[in-house]
Design a protein around this motif. Structure first.
Motif, PDB file in Angstrom:
ATOM      1  N   GLY A   1      71.277  61.618  80.692  1.00  0.00           N
ATOM      2  CA  GLY A   1      71.242  61.373  82.126  1.00  0.00           C
ATOM      3  C   GLY A   1      72.383  60.549  82.673  1.00  0.00           C
ATOM      4  N   GLU A   2      73.390  60.295  81.849  1.00  0.00           N
ATOM      5  CA  GLU A   2      74.553  59.520  82.291  1.00  0.00           C
ATOM      6  C   GLU A   2      75.628  60.488  82.770  1.00  0.00           C
ATOM      7  OE1 GLU A   2      75.802  56.522  79.426  1.00  0.00           O
ATOM      8  OE2 GLU A   2      73.846  56.770  78.461  1.00  0.00           O
ATOM      9  N   SER A   3      76.018  60.377  84.022  1.00  0.00           N
ATOM     10  CA  SER A   3      76.952  61.352  84.578  1.00  0.00           C
ATOM     11  C   SER A   3      78.304  60.773  84.965  1.00  0.00           C
ATOM     12  CB  SER A   3      76.329  62.014  85.810  1.00  0.00           C
ATOM     13  OG  SER A   3      76.030  61.029  86.789  1.00  0.00           O
ATOM     14  N   LYS A   4      78.485  59.462  84.812  1.00  0.00           N
ATOM     15  CA  LYS A   4      79.733  58.854  85.279  1.00  0.00           C
ATOM     16  C   LYS A   4      80.623  58.329  84.164  1.00  0.00           C
ATOM     17  CE  LYS A   4      77.915  57.839  89.808  1.00  0.00           C
ATOM     18  NZ  LYS A   4      77.666  56.835  90.831  1.00  0.00           N
TER      19      LYS A   4
ATOM     20  N   ALA B   1      82.110  67.826  83.790  1.00  0.00           N
ATOM     21  CA  ALA B   1      81.854  68.251  85.167  1.00  0.00           C
ATOM     22  C   ALA B   1      83.080  68.946  85.763  1.00  0.00           C
ATOM     23  CB  ALA B   1      81.436  67.058  86.019  1.00  0.00           C
ATOM     24  N   ILE B   2      84.260  68.431  85.446  1.00  0.00           N
ATOM     25  CA  ILE B   2      85.493  69.024  85.969  1.00  0.00           C
ATOM     26  C   ILE B   2      85.644  70.465  85.505  1.00  0.00           C
ATOM     27  CG2 ILE B   2      88.024  68.943  85.784  1.00  0.00           C
ATOM     28  CD1 ILE B   2      87.722  65.829  85.833  1.00  0.00           C
ATOM     29  N   ALA B   3      85.318  70.714  84.251  1.00  0.00           N
ATOM     30  CA  ALA B   3      85.494  72.058  83.668  1.00  0.00           C
ATOM     31  C   ALA B   3      84.162  72.755  83.431  1.00  0.00           C
ATOM     32  CB  ALA B   3      86.276  71.948  82.369  1.00  0.00           C
ATOM     33  N   SER B   4      83.141  72.394  84.177  1.00  0.00           N
ATOM     34  CA  SER B   4      81.797  72.912  83.894  1.00  0.00           C
ATOM     35  C   SER B   4      81.717  74.437  83.913  1.00  0.00           C
ATOM     36  CB  SER B   4      80.779  72.314  84.853  1.00  0.00           C
ATOM     37  OG  SER B   4      81.067  72.671  86.188  1.00  0.00           O
TER      38      SER B   4
ATOM     39  N   PHE C   1      74.909  72.549  78.425  1.00  0.00           N
ATOM     40  CA  PHE C   1      74.715  71.151  78.788  1.00  0.00           C
ATOM     41  C   PHE C   1      73.901  71.092  80.071  1.00  0.00           C
ATOM     42  CE2 PHE C   1      78.762  72.759  80.269  1.00  0.00           C
ATOM     43  CZ  PHE C   1      78.751  72.467  81.619  1.00  0.00           C
ATOM     44  N   PRO C   2      73.257  69.955  80.343  1.00  0.00           N
ATOM     45  CA  PRO C   2      72.443  69.835  81.553  1.00  0.00           C
ATOM     46  C   PRO C   2      73.332  69.783  82.801  1.00  0.00           C
ATOM     47  CG  PRO C   2      72.170  67.895  80.137  1.00  0.00           C
ATOM     48  CD  PRO C   2      73.148  68.794  79.489  1.00  0.00           C
ATOM     49  N   LYS C   3      73.178  70.756  83.645  1.00  0.00           N
ATOM     50  CA  LYS C   3      74.022  70.841  84.837  1.00  0.00           C
ATOM     51  C   LYS C   3      73.478  70.033  86.007  1.00  0.00           C
ATOM     52  CE  LYS C   3      75.650  75.093  82.999  1.00  0.00           C
ATOM     53  NZ  LYS C   3      75.050  74.813  81.702  1.00  0.00           N
ATOM     54  N   ASN C   4      72.216  69.641  85.942  1.00  0.00           N
ATOM     55  CA  ASN C   4      71.629  68.866  87.033  1.00  0.00           C
ATOM     56  C   ASN C   4      72.168  67.433  87.089  1.00  0.00           C
ATOM     57  OD1 ASN C   4      70.325  68.228  84.639  1.00  0.00           O
ATOM     58  ND2 ASN C   4      68.377  67.807  85.628  1.00  0.00           N
ATOM     59  N   SER C   5      72.834  66.996  86.030  1.00  0.00           N
ATOM     60  CA  SER C   5      73.403  65.642  86.005  1.00  0.00           C
ATOM     61  C   SER C   5      74.842  65.589  86.501  1.00  0.00           C
ATOM     62  CB  SER C   5      73.362  65.083  84.579  1.00  0.00           C
ATOM     63  OG  SER C   5      72.042  64.963  84.121  1.00  0.00           O
ATOM     64  N   LEU C   6      75.451  66.732  86.739  1.00  0.00           N
ATOM     65  CA  LEU C   6      76.850  66.754  87.152  1.00  0.00           C
ATOM     66  C   LEU C   6      76.995  66.213  88.573  1.00  0.00           C
ATOM     67  CD1 LEU C   6      77.923  70.264  85.814  1.00  0.00           C
ATOM     68  CD2 LEU C   6      78.099  68.049  84.671  1.00  0.00           C
ATOM     69  N   ILE C   7      78.006  65.396  88.762  1.00  0.00           N
ATOM     70  CA  ILE C   7      78.214  64.828  90.094  1.00  0.00           C
ATOM     71  C   ILE C   7      79.241  65.649  90.858  1.00  0.00           C
ATOM     72  CG2 ILE C   7      77.654  62.515  89.246  1.00  0.00           C
ATOM     73  CD1 ILE C   7      80.616  61.819  89.581  1.00  0.00           C
ATOM     74  N   PRO C   8      79.169  65.638  92.187  1.00  0.00           N
ATOM     75  CA  PRO C   8      80.180  66.338  92.989  1.00  0.00           C
ATOM     76  C   PRO C   8      81.511  65.582  92.935  1.00  0.00           C
ATOM     77  CG  PRO C   8      78.608  65.218  94.408  1.00  0.00           C
ATOM     78  CD  PRO C   8      78.137  65.039  92.996  1.00  0.00           C
TER      79      PRO C   8
END
Length: 93
Positions: free
Chosen positions: A22-25, A33-36, A46-53
């Motif tokens: 659950g750590e996204s930062k 997240a950049i290359a998701s 990987f869990p996509k719900n944790s990715l930040i905009p």
């Protein structure tokens, strides 16, 4: 294919663990997240719900707080991310 042997795995693997916790930062989570989209298409799960905009901005802002020359480090991280993605894609074909 052993994902641990791919170039850049030392950044991506901790990021995967961070996202699962659950750590996204963290640096690794932000790189994922950049290359998701690219990583997902290459078969990485990987869990996509944790990715930040706007992970690019979040990563750069984080680096500015830690490094005198954040721009150079940011570019080096993106280069490592690209190497990991390229290797993952090549091993998937």
């Amino acid at each position: 294919m052993d994902i641990k042997e791919l170039p850049g795995a030392e950044l991506i693997l901790p990021g995967l663990e961070d996202l699962h916790n659950g750590e996204s930062k963290t640096v690794g989570a932000l790189l994922i997240a950049i290359a998701s989209k690219r990583l997902t298409e290459a078969g990485l799960d990987f869990p996509k719900n944790s990715l930040i905009p706007e992970p690019e901005l979040a990563l750069y802002n984080s680096l500015q707080n830690e490094w005198d020359d954040a721009y150079s480090y940011y570019n080096a991280l993106l280069s490592s991310l690209n190497s990991f993605c390229n290797a993952l894609e090549l091993n998937r074909i």
